[in-house]
Design an enzyme around this catalytic site. Structure first.
Site, mmCIF file in Angstrom:
data_model
loop_
_atom_site.group_PDB
_atom_site.id
_atom_site.type_symbol
_atom_site.label_atom_id
_atom_site.label_comp_id
_atom_site.label_asym_id
_atom_site.label_seq_id
_atom_site.Cartn_x
_atom_site.Cartn_y
_atom_site.Cartn_z
ATOM 1 N N LEU A 111 0.822 -1.201 0.000
ATOM 2 C CA LEU A 111 0.000 0.000 0.000
ATOM 3 C C LEU A 111 0.866 1.265 0.000
ATOM 4 O O LEU A 111 1.726 1.437 0.866
ATOM 5 C CB LEU A 111 -0.922 -0.012 1.220
ATOM 6 C CG LEU A 111 -1.931 1.129 1.320
ATOM 7 C CD1 LEU A 111 -2.910 1.072 0.161
ATOM 8 C CD2 LEU A 111 -2.662 1.062 2.656
ATOM 9 N N ASP A 112 0.608 2.133 -0.989
ATOM 10 C CA ASP A 112 1.286 3.429 -1.107
ATOM 11 C C ASP A 112 2.804 3.292 -1.262
ATOM 12 O O ASP A 112 3.550 4.224 -0.951
ATOM 13 C CB ASP A 112 0.978 4.330 0.104
ATOM 14 C CG ASP A 112 -0.510 4.633 0.225
ATOM 15 O OD1 ASP A 112 -1.184 4.692 -0.819
ATOM 16 O OD2 ASP A 112 -0.991 4.780 1.366
ATOM 17 N N GLU A 113 3.271 2.139 -1.733
ATOM 18 C CA GLU A 113 4.705 1.916 -1.898
ATOM 19 C C GLU A 113 5.089 1.717 -3.364
ATOM 20 O O GLU A 113 6.237 1.393 -3.657
ATOM 21 C CB GLU A 113 5.139 0.681 -1.095
ATOM 22 C CG GLU A 113 4.956 0.801 0.407
ATOM 23 C CD GLU A 113 5.968 1.734 1.049
ATOM 24 O OE1 GLU A 113 7.026 1.960 0.435
ATOM 25 O OE2 GLU A 113 5.681 2.242 2.147
#
Length: 284
Positions: free
Chosen positions: A227-229
Site C-alpha cells: 500500500l502506497d509503496e
C-alpha cells in the site's frame, strides 16, 4: 502522410544500442521526431524513448514490431512499440471526492489529455450526474467487506469488456486486493494525498498541520500490493505557512493532487514512463 510511432525500451548497457535503433529506423525510411535517453550507471541499464514518423499513412505496426524483434533480442531489450495516434483507453475509479475526476474529465474534453476516458466506476452513486454530464458511462460497484471479491471481479470484467489500457484511482477510497494489484501491474495509477513517503496513512494533512509543515504535496504512483509503496511517477508541492489550518491544507492539497495525477496519467499514456523495480524513469 506519415504515421507517428513511439518506441520505448530498456536493456543492459553496451556499445551499439543507439546505432542499432537509429539504423533500424533509417532502414525503414523513418524520421526521428523526439529522442530521450537515460544511462543508469548504477545498474548498467539504458532507458530510451524515441518518437518517429514512418512514411505513408498505412504503415503496419505489426510489421515494424516483427522486424524490430531481432534487434531487440540481440541487445536483450524490454521494449514496446505503439502507434502514437491511438490514445490509451482509461477507466477512472472514484469514491465521493470529485476534484481529481472533474479535472481529468475537463482535460479530456478539452483535448489536453492524451487518453480516452471510456468509463467511470465508483463504489458510491454520488458522482454519476457529473459523469453523465460529460457523456461518459458510469458504473456503480458497491463494495462491502462481504462483497469485495465480487466487486473486484466486476471491475476486472469491465477492464476486459471495454479494452481498458489504464485504470486511474482518482481518490478511490478502497484498498485493492493483492491479486487485483498483480492483475493490474503497470497499468493502474493512484493519487495519494500526501508527499510520500512522509505522512503516509490516515489524515496526512492533520499530521502535517501538527508538524507545522511549510510544503503540502501529493504523489501519483503505480498501484502495487504494498500500500502506497508503488513506483512514484510524479509529485507536486505547494508552499504554505503557519496561518494555514487543516481545512486550508486540504484545499491546497487538492490542487496538488489534481496536478500530479494529470501529469502522471498524461506521461503514462504518452509512453514516457518506464518502470525499473520500484522506481521510474520519466521522460517528461
Amino acid at each position: 502522410m506519415k504515421t507517428e510511432f513511439v518506441l520505448t525500451l530498456s536493456c543492459p548497457e553496451r556499445p551499439g544500442i543507439l546505432h542499432a535503433v537509429t539504423s533500424f529506423l533509417l532502414g525503414h525510411g523513418c524520421d526521428i521526431t523526439e529522442h530521450q535517453q537515460f544511462d543508469d550507471a548504477d545498474h548498467g541499464i539504458v532507458f530510451l524513448r524515441t518518437s518517429f514518423a514512418a512514411p505513408g499513412a498505412e504503415v503496419a505496426l505489426d510489421r515494424l514490431r516483427d522486424t524490430f524483434a531481432p534487434v531487440a533480442a540481440e541487445f536483450g531489450m524490454e521494449w514496446q512499440l505503439r502507434n502514437a495516434a491511438l490514445k490509451p483507453r482509461v477507466l477512472v475509479m472514484v469514491s465521493r471526492f470529485d476534484h481529481c475526476l472533474a479535472d481529468l474529465l475537463y482535460r479530456w474534453r478539452s483535448g489536453a489529455l492524451d487518453a480516452e476516458i471510456v468509463l467511470v466506476a465508483s463504489n458510491h452513486p454520488d458522482l454519476e450526474p457529473l459523469v453523465a454530464a460529460e457523456g461518459v458511462p458510469f458504473e456503480h460497484i458497491p463494495v462491502t467487506a462481504g462483497t469485495k471479491p465480487q466487486a473486484e471481479a466486476r471491475l476486472l470484467a469491465l477492464v476486459e469488456e471495454h479494452h481498458i489500457d489504464l485504470v486511474v484511482l482518482a481518490r478511490y477510497m478502497q484498498v485493492l486486493s493483492d491479486e487485483l494489484c498483480k492483475r493490474l501491474e503497470g497499468r493502474a495509477i493512484n493519487i495519494h494525498h500526501s508527499f510520500l513517503p512522509s505522512f503516509a496513512g490516515a489524515k496526512p494533512y492533520h499530521q502535517a498541520h501538527r508538524r507545522g509543515v511549510k510544503l503540502v504535496g501529493a504523489t501519483a504512483h503505480y498501484v502495487t500490493a504494498d500500500l502506497d509503496e508503488g513506483p512514484i511517477i510524479e509529485q507536486e508541492i505547494i508552499r504554505v505557512d503557519h496561518r494555514a489550518g487543516p481545512d486550508q491544507l486540504v484545499t491546497v492539497g487538492r490542487d496538488a493532487e489534481r496536478l500530479a495525477l494529470a501529469r502522471a496519467v498524461n506521461w503514462h499514456c504518452q509512453g514516457r514512463v518506464l518502470i525499473h523495480g520500484n522506481r521510474t524513469v520519466v521522460f517528461s
